[in-house]
Design a protein around this motif. Structure first.
Motif, PDB file in Angstrom:
ATOM      1  N   ILE A 143       0.833  -1.204   0.000  1.00 19.51           N
ATOM      2  CA  ILE A 143       0.000   0.000   0.000  1.00 19.51           C
ATOM      3  C   ILE A 143       0.871   1.258   0.000  1.00 19.51           C
ATOM      4  N   ALA A 144       1.883   1.258   0.832  1.00 16.43           N
ATOM      5  CA  ALA A 144       2.751   2.434   0.928  1.00 16.43           C
ATOM      6  C   ALA A 144       3.369   2.727  -0.426  1.00 16.43           C
ATOM      7  N   HIS A 145       3.834   1.665  -1.052  1.00 19.57           N
ATOM      8  CA  HIS A 145       4.440   1.825  -2.370  1.00 19.57           C
ATOM      9  C   HIS A 145       3.436   2.364  -3.394  1.00 19.57           C
ATOM     10  N   ALA A 146       2.228   1.830  -3.349  1.00 22.77           N
ATOM     11  CA  ALA A 146       1.205   2.255  -4.312  1.00 22.77           C
ATOM     12  C   ALA A 146       0.812   3.711  -4.078  1.00 22.77           C
ATOM     13  N   LEU A 147       0.736   4.093  -2.826  1.00 27.53           N
ATOM     14  CA  LEU A 147       0.373   5.482  -2.527  1.00 27.53           C
ATOM     15  C   LEU A 147       1.448   6.428  -3.021  1.00 27.53           C
ATOM     16  N   GLU A 149       3.486   5.870  -5.464  1.00 26.89           N
ATOM     17  CA  GLU A 149       3.429   5.898  -6.920  1.00 26.89           C
ATOM     18  C   GLU A 149       2.232   6.698  -7.427  1.00 26.89           C
ATOM     19  N   ALA A 150       1.188   6.748  -6.607  1.00 30.28           N
ATOM     20  CA  ALA A 150      -0.027   7.439  -7.051  1.00 30.28           C
ATOM     21  C   ALA A 150       0.060   8.942  -6.850  1.00 30.28           C
ATOM     22  N   GLY A 151       1.045   9.389  -6.105  1.00 31.42           N
ATOM     23  CA  GLY A 151       1.249  10.821  -5.973  1.00 31.42           C
ATOM     24  C   GLY A 151       0.836  11.396  -4.630  1.00 31.42           C
ATOM     25  N   SER A 153      -1.420  13.473  -2.985  1.00 28.58           N
ATOM     26  CA  SER A 153      -2.656  13.480  -2.208  1.00 28.58           C
ATOM     27  C   SER A 153      -3.308  12.108  -2.153  1.00 28.58           C
ATOM     28  N   ASP A 155      -3.067   9.354  -0.475  1.00 29.39           N
ATOM     29  CA  ASP A 155      -3.528   8.763   0.782  1.00 29.39           C
ATOM     30  C   ASP A 155      -4.884   9.333   1.158  1.00 29.39           C
ATOM     31  N   VAL A 157      -7.078  11.121  -0.567  1.00 33.71           N
ATOM     32  CA  VAL A 157      -8.136  10.946  -1.561  1.00 33.71           C
ATOM     33  C   VAL A 157      -8.628   9.501  -1.618  1.00 33.71           C
ATOM     34  N   THR A 158      -7.677   8.583  -1.700  1.00 35.24           N
ATOM     35  CA  THR A 158      -8.060   7.180  -1.820  1.00 35.24           C
ATOM     36  C   THR A 158      -8.786   6.712  -0.563  1.00 35.24           C
ATOM     37  N   ARG A 159      -8.326   7.198   0.559  1.00 33.04           N
ATOM     38  CA  ARG A 159      -8.984   6.884   1.817  1.00 33.04           C
ATOM     39  C   ARG A 159     -10.433   7.314   1.802  1.00 33.04           C
ATOM     40  N   GLY A 191       1.722  11.413   7.699  1.00 30.31           N
ATOM     41  CA  GLY A 191       2.322  10.081   7.777  1.00 30.31           C
ATOM     42  C   GLY A 191       2.704   9.759   9.217  1.00 30.31           C
TER      43      GLY A 191
ATOM     44  N   ASP B  32       3.219   1.607  10.304  1.00 33.35           N
ATOM     45  CA  ASP B  32       2.457   2.844  10.338  1.00 33.35           C
ATOM     46  C   ASP B  32       0.978   2.546  10.547  1.00 33.35           C
ATOM     47  N   LEU B  35      -1.510   3.247   7.852  1.00 34.92           N
ATOM     48  CA  LEU B  35      -1.568   2.304   6.738  1.00 34.92           C
ATOM     49  C   LEU B  35      -2.304   1.031   7.118  1.00 34.92           C
ATOM     50  N   PHE B  38      -5.718   1.683   6.605  1.00 35.13           N
ATOM     51  CA  PHE B  38      -5.927   1.684   5.155  1.00 35.13           C
ATOM     52  C   PHE B  38      -6.223   0.277   4.651  1.00 35.13           C
ATOM     53  N   LEU B  41      -9.738  -0.565   5.540  1.00 35.02           N
ATOM     54  CA  LEU B  41     -10.708   0.098   4.666  1.00 35.02           C
ATOM     55  C   LEU B  41     -10.784  -0.609   3.315  1.00 35.02           C
ATOM     56  N   ALA B 150     -15.590  11.414  -2.857  1.00 30.02           N
ATOM     57  CA  ALA B 150     -14.168  11.553  -2.523  1.00 30.02           C
ATOM     58  C   ALA B 150     -13.560  12.823  -3.091  1.00 30.02           C
ATOM     59  N   THR B 158      -7.198   7.710  -7.539  1.00 34.07           N
ATOM     60  CA  THR B 158      -7.501   6.373  -7.054  1.00 34.07           C
ATOM     61  C   THR B 158      -7.157   5.331  -8.112  1.00 34.07           C
ATOM     62  N   ARG B 160      -4.768   5.537 -10.292  1.00 31.19           N
ATOM     63  CA  ARG B 160      -3.319   5.337 -10.256  1.00 31.19           C
ATOM     64  C   ARG B 160      -2.938   4.452  -9.083  1.00 31.19           C
ATOM     65  N   PHE B 161      -3.616   4.685  -7.947  1.00 32.79           N
ATOM     66  CA  PHE B 161      -3.363   3.855  -6.777  1.00 32.79           C
ATOM     67  C   PHE B 161      -3.665   2.381  -7.060  1.00 32.79           C
ATOM     68  N   ALA B 164      -1.168   0.810  -9.258  1.00 36.10           N
ATOM     69  CA  ALA B 164       0.113   0.640  -8.574  1.00 36.10           C
ATOM     70  C   ALA B 164       0.072  -0.503  -7.558  1.00 36.10           C
ATOM     71  N   MET B 165      -1.115  -0.903  -7.164  1.00 34.56           N
ATOM     72  CA  MET B 165      -1.261  -2.024  -6.234  1.00 34.56           C
ATOM     73  C   MET B 165      -0.995  -3.352  -6.946  1.00 34.56           C
TER      74      MET B 165
END
Lengths: 193, 193
Positions: A143-147, A149-151, A153, A155, A157-159, A191, B32, B35, B38, B41, B150, B158, B160-161, B164-165
């Motif tokens: 997840i950390a890696h994907a977040l 990579e996604a840029g 905001s 965390d 936004v996706t949350r 974070g 973390d 996460l 996350f 969720l 959102a 999202t 992109r997230f 990336a997953m």
DNA sequence: GCAAATAAGTCAACATGGCTGACATAAATG
DNA sequence: CATTTATGTCAGCCATGTTGACTTATTTGC
């Protein structure tokens, strides 16, 4: 290696005949193809998300069901069986099976409730903590890696997206369980560590 | 209604004794907590996501496995069985079962491949299209609503997230299957149609 | 033209993790 | 003390995944 649809172009498109009245499509709203691909991504993302722990669990003779129990007990030590049932939304009998295995193999312990002795408060043993932490680490890493990579905001936004995917009547339960700052649109981006 | 952890505070926290060497936590990186929530969720969101179609499918005597087949065949008419296997990553035997049911109940038809007669190209019948569209609509509706809730950039971010997953080596397959503009960070936000 | 490879289907057996219904036991509660 | 509650348990069913072995039809390569 069967690349799925590199050759999609040559697939003969059309619907089939079996009951052929064509065009009778029914009362389905025209669907945004971008959202259909979103569905698919959600499916593949989740499959990858669960894949990491699955591989580890197998070595212990456990499955995804065991993982869920380990996880929620870890996060909520002293959880009552009834509460766990309400989180997982499975039957007592289904839970009993995995719970028994986790107990017998020494990953979970039960202690009678402090006030009500009928309760069996659930706790992880050291062994249970070790395994669960390992599984968590795998998933958190992905997840950390994907977040990242996604840029920036992502965390936040996706949350919000994930929370919004949850049925309103379930949302409060989930949010308090999850210790959800993300419900009231505050932070959740810091974070924490 | 067992509100899970309104009372979390009174749960006795600690680890259990069974193997008590305390503090031996093992070589797990400190995780973390944001996460971890996350992860949770993601689990609850996915459960809700699949819940909608499950209810409908039940009325047809189908399950989630049937849904997946219907979906991918709908999106890729003329798909070969081997390709479908590669998408779903299940065994031929597992697929055969649901495929047979879908065929017998008239939701899917097969036609020999145009070039290679051994192939059985898969197609939805009208009935199949109707059902699949209904299921898609349910899921798309939930997603559309969640994206709106959102906020503005949610679709792009999202997406992109989610991409990336997915494990890198799987990503190209998925992206071409999904007709993925979202891989190369172009559009995907234009609400087509 | 025939042998081998390939696409697909099938049979049998098994595991996991859902489900239902019925019932047991211990503790709390009125 | 009777009832309710929290939990566990037995037995059996269903869905969906697995493996291994084998068949059939078709294509392909020598």
């Amino acid at each position: 290696m069967a690349d799925i649809n590199a050759e999609n172009s040559h697939h003969r498109p059309e619907l089939t005949s079996t009951g052929s009245e064509p065009g009778v499509e029914g009362p389905t709203a025209p669907v945004d193809p971008a959202l259909v691909s979103f569905m698919e991504l959600f499916y593949f993302a989740y499959r990858n998300f669960t894949g990491d722990p699955d591989a580890v669990l197998e070595r212990y003779g456990f499955g995804r069901a065991h993982h869920r129990v380990l996880h929620f007990v870890h996060r909520n030590p002293g959880l009552k069986v009834a509460e766990l049932l309400d989180i997982l939304k499975i039957t007592k009998q289904s839970l009993a099976r995995v719970l028994k295995e986790l107990r017998q193999k020494g990953f979970i312990a039960q202690r009678p409730g402090p006030d009500d002795l009928r309760e069996r408060r659930l706790h992880l043993t050291l062994k249970g903590v070790r395994l669960t932490d390992k599984l968590t680490e795998l998933q958190v890493r992905r997840i950390a890696h994907a977040l990242k990579e996604a840029g920036g905001s992502a965390d936040e936004v996706t949350r919000r997206f994930l929370v919004a995917m949850i049925e309103p009547h379930e949302r409060d339960q989930v949010c308090s369980l999850v210790k959800c700052a993300e419900h009231r649109e505050t932070d959740a981006k810091t974070g924490a560590t």
